[in-house]
Scaffold this active site. Structure first.
Site, PDB file in Angstrom:
ATOM      1  N   ASP A  67       0.819  -1.221   0.000  1.00  0.00           N
ATOM      2  CA  ASP A  67       0.000   0.000   0.000  1.00  0.00           C
ATOM      3  C   ASP A  67       0.851   1.269   0.000  1.00  0.00           C
ATOM      4  O   ASP A  67       2.072   1.213   0.169  1.00  0.00           O
ATOM      5  CB  ASP A  67      -0.973  -0.011   1.196  1.00  0.00           C
ATOM      6  CG  ASP A  67      -0.298  -0.400   2.512  1.00  0.00           C
ATOM      7  OD1 ASP A  67       0.946  -0.400   2.565  1.00  0.00           O
ATOM      8  OD2 ASP A  67      -1.012  -0.705   3.472  1.00  0.00           O
ATOM      9  N   ASN A 136      -7.213  -3.924  14.693  1.00  0.00           N
ATOM     10  CA  ASN A 136      -8.595  -4.239  14.311  1.00  0.00           C
ATOM     11  C   ASN A 136      -8.651  -5.364  13.272  1.00  0.00           C
ATOM     12  O   ASN A 136      -9.685  -5.609  12.680  1.00  0.00           O
ATOM     13  CB  ASN A 136      -9.287  -2.986  13.752  1.00  0.00           C
ATOM     14  CG  ASN A 136      -8.582  -2.440  12.521  1.00  0.00           C
ATOM     15  OD1 ASN A 136      -7.601  -3.017  12.040  1.00  0.00           O
ATOM     16  ND2 ASN A 136      -9.081  -1.333  12.001  1.00  0.00           N
ATOM     17  N   HIS A 138      -6.890  -5.439  10.423  1.00  0.00           N
ATOM     18  CA  HIS A 138      -6.691  -5.033   9.022  1.00  0.00           C
ATOM     19  C   HIS A 138      -5.401  -5.628   8.452  1.00  0.00           C
ATOM     20  O   HIS A 138      -4.460  -5.937   9.177  1.00  0.00           O
ATOM     21  CB  HIS A 138      -6.754  -3.513   8.849  1.00  0.00           C
ATOM     22  CG  HIS A 138      -5.553  -2.750   9.321  1.00  0.00           C
ATOM     23  ND1 HIS A 138      -5.635  -1.444   9.734  1.00  0.00           N
ATOM     24  CD2 HIS A 138      -4.247  -3.077   9.443  1.00  0.00           C
ATOM     25  CE1 HIS A 138      -4.440  -1.010  10.080  1.00  0.00           C
ATOM     26  NE2 HIS A 138      -3.582  -1.991   9.918  1.00  0.00           N
ATOM     27  N   GLU A 143      -9.445  -2.310   5.744  1.00  0.00           N
ATOM     28  CA  GLU A 143     -10.009  -2.118   7.078  1.00  0.00           C
ATOM     29  C   GLU A 143     -11.293  -2.948   7.219  1.00  0.00           C
ATOM     30  O   GLU A 143     -11.849  -3.395   6.216  1.00  0.00           O
ATOM     31  CB  GLU A 143     -10.340  -0.628   7.287  1.00  0.00           C
ATOM     32  CG  GLU A 143      -9.157   0.317   7.189  1.00  0.00           C
ATOM     33  CD  GLU A 143      -8.231   0.262   8.419  1.00  0.00           C
ATOM     34  OE1 GLU A 143      -8.543  -0.436   9.400  1.00  0.00           O
ATOM     35  OE2 GLU A 143      -7.191   0.926   8.370  1.00  0.00           O
TER      36      GLU A 143
HETATM   37  P1  PGA Z   1       2.508  -2.122  12.808  1.00  0.00           P
HETATM   38  O1  PGA Z   1       1.328  -2.074  11.776  1.00  0.00           O
HETATM   39  O2  PGA Z   1       3.508  -3.115  12.279  1.00  0.00           O
HETATM   40  O3  PGA Z   1       3.059  -0.729  12.825  1.00  0.00           O
HETATM   41  O4  PGA Z   1       1.933  -2.559  14.120  1.00  0.00           O
HETATM   42  C1  PGA Z   1       0.818  -3.256  11.273  1.00  0.00           C
HETATM   43  C2  PGA Z   1      -0.400  -2.938  10.479  1.00  0.00           C
HETATM   44  O5  PGA Z   1      -1.167  -2.039  10.890  1.00  0.00           O
HETATM   45  O6  PGA Z   1      -0.630  -3.609   9.464  1.00  0.00           O
END
Ligand code: PGA
Length: 247
Positions: A67, A136, A138, A143
């Site tokens: 992304d 959450n 995602h 999301e």
């Molecule tokens: P993080 O993010 O590695 O910074 O915890 C993971 C994500 O939100 O996919």
């Protein structure tokens, strides 16, 4: 699905790096699906060290990232292109012309999404897709939603994500409000999936994703339907799964 438990972030990073290094060793021209975020940073550091030690060769590797924010150029230090350059690509012998991150500056968003699907397709698909997981559930910027998105698409960032990101920018107006992300379909098409998770904040999402109902409200739960998923998680992230005696 195989779960590899690690005692802490350091051990998780090393195990995940070993799995990706094995992929590159077994198939030097692998197409890697890569991820940003804080979780893979330690893993990228190990891969860099092994590359410097002459033990791991990126010269034939290609990559596609999950992304990118819309409206940020690759020179912006908050962009995911910048993250990948500074955390991995600038430090290993990968050919940057074969590293792809969605185009955050494309004016025609639909064309940019179609182009990205085409890039993945023309590479012959992804051999190993690295994923972090959100609190959450995602994956990428997919999301919780009412349906799983198939292909690369534009997402409106949630108010909570915009607020959380605000600390990195000078003003609220500078915070990107949209992102371009691979869809769940792109992710599920990868041959192998390597999901990394660290810390208590991921424990509930990890449990729900791996053992709860498969639902677009928990995007990572779709991974239960993938035939080759490896999870490398530390004990804090595995707490609920451990408490329920599932591993
Ligand atoms: P993080 O993010 O590695 O910074 O915890 C993971 C994500 O939100 O996919």
């Amino acid at each position: 699905m195989i779960i590899y438990a690690a005692k802490d972030y350091e051990e998780m990073s090393k195990k995940a790096a070993q799995i990706m290094a094995a992929q590159i060793t077994l198939k030097p021209n692998s197409v890697l699906g890569l991820a940003t975020g804080s979780t893979p940073v330690g893993m990228y550091r190990h891969l860099t060290e092994w590359n410097h030690a002459g033990e791991l060769d990126f010269s034939q590797v290609s990559s596609v990232n999950l992304d990118e924010y819309r409206g940020l150029s690759g020179e912006n230090d908050q962009s995911y292109r910048y993250f990948m350059n500074t955390n991995l690509f600038d430090h290993v012998n990968i050919d940057k012309a074969r590293t792809f991150v969605p185009d955050g500056l494309a004016e025609d968003a639909d064309a940019a999404c179609a182009d990205y699907n085409e890039i993945i397709c023309s590479m012959g698909g992804i051999d190993m897709q690295l994923l972090g997981i959100g609190g959450n559930g995602h994956i990428g910027f997919n999301e919780p939603a009412d349906a799983f998105a198939q292909g690369t698409h534009i997402v409106d960032l949630t108010e909570s994500t915009i607020q959380a990101n605000a600390r990195f920018f000078e003003s609220m107006d500078d915070v990107p409000k949209q992102a371009i992300t691979m869809g769940v379909g792109n992710i599920m098409s990868a041959d192998k999936i390597l999901l990394v998770a660290s810390g208590e904040a991921k424990a509930e999402a990890l449990y729900n994703s791996l053992y709860g109902p498969v639902t677009p409200q928990v995007p990572a739960s779709i991974l239960q339907f993938h035939k080759n998923v490896m999870i490398v998680a530390d004990e804090a992230a595995l707490r609920i799964i451990r408490e329920k005696g599932l591993i």
